[in-house]
Write a protein that holds these residues in place. Structure first.
Motif, mmCIF file in Angstrom:
data_model
loop_
_atom_site.group_PDB
_atom_site.id
_atom_site.type_symbol
_atom_site.label_atom_id
_atom_site.label_comp_id
_atom_site.label_asym_id
_atom_site.label_seq_id
_atom_site.Cartn_x
_atom_site.Cartn_y
_atom_site.Cartn_z
ATOM 1 N N ALA A 21 1.042 4.173 -2.918
ATOM 2 C CA ALA A 21 1.113 5.582 -2.652
ATOM 3 C C ALA A 21 2.007 6.342 -3.292
ATOM 4 C CB ALA A 21 0.962 5.750 -1.210
ATOM 5 N N ILE A 31 -6.191 3.806 -1.525
ATOM 6 C CA ILE A 31 -4.955 4.687 -1.741
ATOM 7 C C ILE A 31 -5.209 5.692 -2.846
ATOM 8 C CG2 ILE A 31 -2.502 4.550 -2.179
ATOM 9 C CD1 ILE A 31 -2.952 3.614 0.521
ATOM 10 N N GLN A 44 -2.834 8.206 3.664
ATOM 11 C CA GLN A 44 -2.502 6.834 3.012
ATOM 12 C C GLN A 44 -1.779 5.870 4.159
ATOM 13 O OE1 GLN A 44 -0.188 8.615 -0.070
ATOM 14 N NE2 GLN A 44 -1.942 8.078 -1.595
ATOM 15 N N GLN A 45 -0.965 6.344 4.740
ATOM 16 C CA GLN A 45 -0.384 5.307 5.910
ATOM 17 C C GLN A 45 -1.803 4.798 6.852
ATOM 18 O OE1 GLN A 45 3.101 6.553 7.499
ATOM 19 N NE2 GLN A 45 2.943 5.457 9.589
ATOM 20 N N SER A 74 -8.077 -1.956 -0.654
ATOM 21 C CA SER A 74 -6.737 -1.167 0.040
ATOM 22 C C SER A 74 -6.215 -0.292 -1.017
ATOM 23 C CB SER A 74 -6.294 -1.633 0.894
ATOM 24 O OG SER A 74 -6.975 -2.403 1.849
ATOM 25 N N CYS A 75 -5.691 -0.878 -2.204
ATOM 26 C CA CYS A 75 -5.037 -0.347 -3.124
ATOM 27 C C CYS A 75 -6.059 0.772 -3.838
ATOM 28 C CB CYS A 75 -4.574 -1.259 -4.332
ATOM 29 S SG CYS A 75 -3.201 -2.259 -3.803
ATOM 30 N N LEU A 123 0.867 -1.290 0.141
ATOM 31 C CA LEU A 123 -0.081 0.066 0.068
ATOM 32 C C LEU A 123 0.912 1.200 -0.051
ATOM 33 C CD1 LEU A 123 -2.902 -1.279 2.492
ATOM 34 C CD2 LEU A 123 -2.952 -0.689 0.091
#
Length: 321
Positions: free
Chosen positions: A35, A178, A62-63, A174-175, A31
């Motif tokens: 980013a 991001i 994003q983290q 999740s990607c 991830l």
């Protein structure tokens, strides 16, 4: 984020994070690389309607997705271990074995609720919706595994759908999250999703192979654990195509050790392992194509992150544990 007021719950929730055994933090790595790979100027048409955040602020948001993803992942492991009566996880005592089923379930619930709080703080309804769907998919996949008809157990299509829900949905969505946080277009967000989806499927297919070929020390779980639990994976499904008589063993559920031996014999004679590796390679290639289709950038950091994402697809395919 996993600190709790009650000491017992705190130590349960921190168990896998403290031990550092929940894996290699593969998902957060993917991830954060994604980013960086998408850290490019947005088209003017997009910029107008986008929430403007400073680069550092965007990076921390994003983290946060990477942290949420890891918490959802670990929560699902805690719950899975209870459902499977597992005694170990990656070679270490599972939480349910060490602290009991009730605390393991509550620790999983606690991690999910903390993930929800973190999600809400991002104030992005599309991202909240994506990751809420992931949790639904985890439950759906686990239920599909528990309640299969004999027809479904021998269906590659059913198996791949279940695998998407159980493994690939988390990393793919999740990607995509991001990309959405970065204000990327629908096309770019979809490429990020496709990368995660295909990487996740390739990862699980190689896991299926390693369950037959890996040693239990490097795998951290007893080899043949799937088939002994009556779970039919891709190598066996491919073997059935060559040896239809294997289907009868599958339908009996592998309660009899002789059936397991007979199934392994058929598998050894078939191209089941080879075809599973080939299918994993196909998904890895699709993941690479998704990265190659991203808008061009001559920025060195962006190029390096994209190369690393491509390199990860090779690592997923060639890993031995």
């Amino acid at each position: 984020m996993v600190v709790a007021e009650v000491p017992k719950l705190a130590s349960a929730a921190e168990y896998f994070f403290k031990m550092g055994i929940e894996g290699k933090r593969f998902r957060p790595t993917v991830l954060l690389l994604m980013a960086s790979a998408l850290d490019m100027p947005l088209p003017h048409s997009v910029v107008d309607g986008v929430f403007h955040s400073l680069p550092n602020e965007l990076r921390s948001r994003q983290q946060c997705i990477a942290e949420i993803t890891e918490m959802i992942h670990v929560a699902s492991l805690l719950h899975d271990d209870v459902l499977d009566d597992a005694e170990t996880r990656r070679g270490v005592g599972s939480l349910n074995f060490v602290m009991g089923n009730k605390l393991a379930v509550l620790a999983g619930d606690f991690l999910l609720s903390r993930a929800c709080v973190a999600l809400a703080s991002l104030k992005n309804t599309e991202v909240v919706s994506l990751l809420a769907t992931v949790v639904e998919h985890l439950v759906t996949g686990e239920t599909m595994q528990m309640s299969t008809t004999s027809e479904q157990r021998c269906s590659m299509e059913y198996y791949l759908q279940k695998t998407y829900y159980k493994t690939a949905s988390l990393i793919s969505n999740s990607c995509k999250a991001i990309a959405l946080l970065a204000g990327q277009t629908a096309e770019v967000s979809m490429l990020a999703y496709e990368y995660g989806r295909n990487l996740g499927l390739a990862f699980q297919l190689i896991d299926d192979v390693l369950d037959f070929t890996g040693t239990s020390v490097s795998l951290g779980k007893g080899s043949l654990s799937d088939i002994r639990h009556g779970i039919v994976t891709a190598p066996i499904l491919f073997a059935i195509e060559e040896f239809p008589q294997l289907r009868e063993l599958v339908e009996r559920g592998f309660d009899n050790p002789n059936d397991v031996d007979a199934a392994l014999d058929y598998l050894g004679k078939s191209r089941g392992i080879q075809r599973t590796k080939e299918l994993a390679q196909e998904h890895a290639n699709r993941a690479v194509k998704a990265i190659e289709a991203l808008p061009y950038s001559d920025d060195e950091d962006i190029q390096m992150s994209r190369r690393a994402l491509v390199d990860l697809t090779h690592r997923v395919i060639t890993r031995t544990k």
